[in-house]
Design an enzyme around this catalytic site. Structure first.
Site, PDB file in Angstrom:
ATOM      1  N   ASP A   1     -52.292 -65.040  -1.432  1.00 15.88           N
ATOM      2  CA  ASP A   1     -51.690 -64.533  -2.669  1.00 15.88           C
ATOM      3  C   ASP A   1     -51.250 -65.714  -3.548  1.00 15.88           C
ATOM      4  OD1 ASP A   1     -50.216 -63.311  -4.614  1.00 15.88           O
ATOM      5  OD2 ASP A   1     -48.980 -62.127  -3.230  1.00 15.88           O
TER       6      ASP A   1
ATOM      7  N   ASN B   1     -53.552 -55.984  -7.629  1.00 22.79           N
ATOM      8  CA  ASN B   1     -54.783 -55.820  -8.426  1.00 22.79           C
ATOM      9  C   ASN B   1     -54.681 -56.539  -9.777  1.00 22.79           C
ATOM     10  OD1 ASN B   1     -56.723 -53.132  -9.927  1.00 22.79           O
ATOM     11  ND2 ASN B   1     -57.491 -54.913  -8.875  1.00 22.79           N
TER      12      ASN B   1
ATOM     13  N   CYS C   1     -54.530 -60.365  -9.444  1.00 20.86           N
ATOM     14  CA  CYS C   1     -54.929 -61.757  -9.146  1.00 20.86           C
ATOM     15  C   CYS C   1     -56.183 -61.809  -8.265  1.00 20.86           C
ATOM     16  CB  CYS C   1     -53.791 -62.515  -8.468  1.00 20.86           C
ATOM     17  SG  CYS C   1     -52.287 -62.641  -9.470  1.00 20.86           S
ATOM     18  N   ARG C   2     -56.039 -61.482  -6.993  1.00 21.34           N
ATOM     19  CA  ARG C   2     -57.146 -61.724  -6.052  1.00 21.34           C
ATOM     20  C   ARG C   2     -58.296 -60.732  -6.170  1.00 21.34           C
ATOM     21  NH1 ARG C   2     -53.523 -61.575  -0.912  1.00 21.34           N
ATOM     22  NH2 ARG C   2     -52.454 -60.132  -2.330  1.00 21.34           N
ATOM     23  N   SER C   3     -57.998 -59.412  -6.164  1.00 22.93           N
ATOM     24  CA  SER C   3     -59.130 -58.473  -6.200  1.00 22.93           C
ATOM     25  C   SER C   3     -59.875 -58.477  -7.534  1.00 22.93           C
ATOM     26  CB  SER C   3     -58.724 -57.057  -5.757  1.00 22.93           C
ATOM     27  OG  SER C   3     -57.674 -56.534  -6.522  1.00 22.93           O
TER      28      SER C   3
ATOM     29  N   CYS D   1     -56.372 -55.761  -3.210  1.00 24.28           N
ATOM     30  CA  CYS D   1     -55.278 -56.678  -2.865  1.00 24.28           C
ATOM     31  C   CYS D   1     -53.966 -55.922  -3.070  1.00 24.28           C
ATOM     32  CB  CYS D   1     -55.353 -57.973  -3.668  1.00 24.28           C
ATOM     33  SG  CYS D   1     -55.211 -57.769  -5.463  1.00 24.28           S
TER      34      CYS D   1
HETATM   35  P1  4NP Z   1     -52.512 -59.891  -6.139  1.00 25.53           P
HETATM   36  O1  4NP Z   1     -51.195 -60.768  -6.472  1.00 25.53           O
HETATM   37  O2  4NP Z   1     -52.163 -58.976  -4.980  1.00 25.53           O
HETATM   38  O3  4NP Z   1     -53.509 -60.935  -5.756  1.00 25.53           O
HETATM   39  O4  4NP Z   1     -52.850 -59.137  -7.396  1.00 25.53           O
HETATM   40  C1  4NP Z   1     -49.960 -60.170  -6.691  1.00 25.53           C
HETATM   41  C2  4NP Z   1     -49.684 -59.600  -7.904  1.00 25.53           C
HETATM   42  C3  4NP Z   1     -48.441 -59.028  -8.147  1.00 25.53           C
HETATM   43  C4  4NP Z   1     -47.487 -59.034  -7.152  1.00 25.53           C
HETATM   44  C5  4NP Z   1     -47.766 -59.606  -5.927  1.00 25.53           C
HETATM   45  C6  4NP Z   1     -49.000 -60.170  -5.697  1.00 25.53           C
HETATM   46  N1  4NP Z   1     -46.213 -58.465  -7.402  1.00 25.53           N
HETATM   47  O5  4NP Z   1     -45.362 -58.533  -6.505  1.00 25.53           O
HETATM   48  O6  4NP Z   1     -45.991 -57.907  -8.476  1.00 25.53           O
END
Ligand code: 4NP
Length: 159
Positions: free
Chosen positions: A126, A11, A13-15, A8
Site C-alpha cells: 500500500d 481502489n 492507488c494499487r488496483s 485493493c
Molecule cells: P489502495 O490505497 O488500497 O491501494 O487504493 C489506499 C487508499 C486509501 C486508503 C488506504 C489505502 N484509505 O485508508 O483511505
C-alpha cells in the site's frame, strides 16, 4: 470474454494501477476483444472518486493513462461476474474470502504477485502513506505481474 477484476483496499492507488497496466499489456498483445478489465476496493470510502493524484501522476510518467473511478467491491454481483478476482495483498484476500462465506468463489481469488515474472515481492504494498517511491514500486510490480497474468491466461484460455 474472460473477465478480470483487480481489488485493493481503497481502489484509488494499487488496483487502478494494476488495471491500467494490464489494459495496456492486453492492448499491446492485441487481446482487448477477449478480456474485460475492471477494478474495485474492499472499502467504499473513495467511491465515485478518480484515482489518487499521485497514482495518476506516476502512471502518466510511464505512459499509463489511469482513468478509473473508485467503486466498492459488490459481493452480490462481482463474484458471479468475474473469472479472476485479483487482490493486491493478503488483507485483500482475507477480506474477499470473508465476503464469500460459502467458499464457492474462493477459487477465483488470486494475489497479483502469484503472477510475478522477475519481481520477488509477495504483495503489492500500500503506497497511500508513502512518498513517490511507493507509487513507482507499485507500478513496477503490477507491470511485471501483468506480463505473467496475461501469459497464464493465454495458456489457460488459448488466446
Ligand atoms: P489502495 O490505497 O488500497 O491501494 O487504493 C489506499 C487508499 C486509501 C486508503 C488506504 C489505502 N484509505 O485508508 O483511505
Amino acid at each position: 470474454m474472460v473477465k478480470v477484476l483487480f481489488v485493493c483496499l481503497g481502489n484509488i492507488c494499487r488496483s487502478p494501477s494494476a488495471e491500467a497496466a494490464f489494459i495496456a499489456e492486453v492492448k499491446r498483445q492485441g487481446l482487448s476483444s477477449e478480456i474485460a478489465i475492471d477494478s474495485a476496493g474492499t472499502i467504499g470510502h473513495h467511491a465515485g472518486e478518480k484515482a489518487d493524484p499521485r497514482t495518476i501522476k506516476h502512471g502518466k510518467l510511464r505512459g499509463l493513462e489511469i482513468t478509473s473511478i473508485s467503486r466498492k467491491f459488490d459481493s452480490k454481483t462481482d463474484f458471479a461476474t468475474f473469472d479472476y478476482i485479483i487482490a493486491m495483498d493478503d488483507a485483500n484476500v482475507r477480506d474477499l474470502k470473508i465476503l464469500d462465506p460459502s467458499g464457492m468463489c474462493h477459487c477465483k481469488i488470486y494475489k497479483m504477485t502469484d503472477f510475478k515474472v522477475t519481481r520477488t515481492e509477495n504483495i503489492v504494498p500500500d503506497p497511500y502513506y508513502c512518498g513517490p517511491e511507493g507509487f513507482e514500486l507499485v507500478l513496477d510490480i503490477v507491470q511485471d505481474c501483468s506480463l505473467g497474468l496475461l501469459k497464464h491466461m493465454r495458456q489457460k484460455h488459448s488466446f
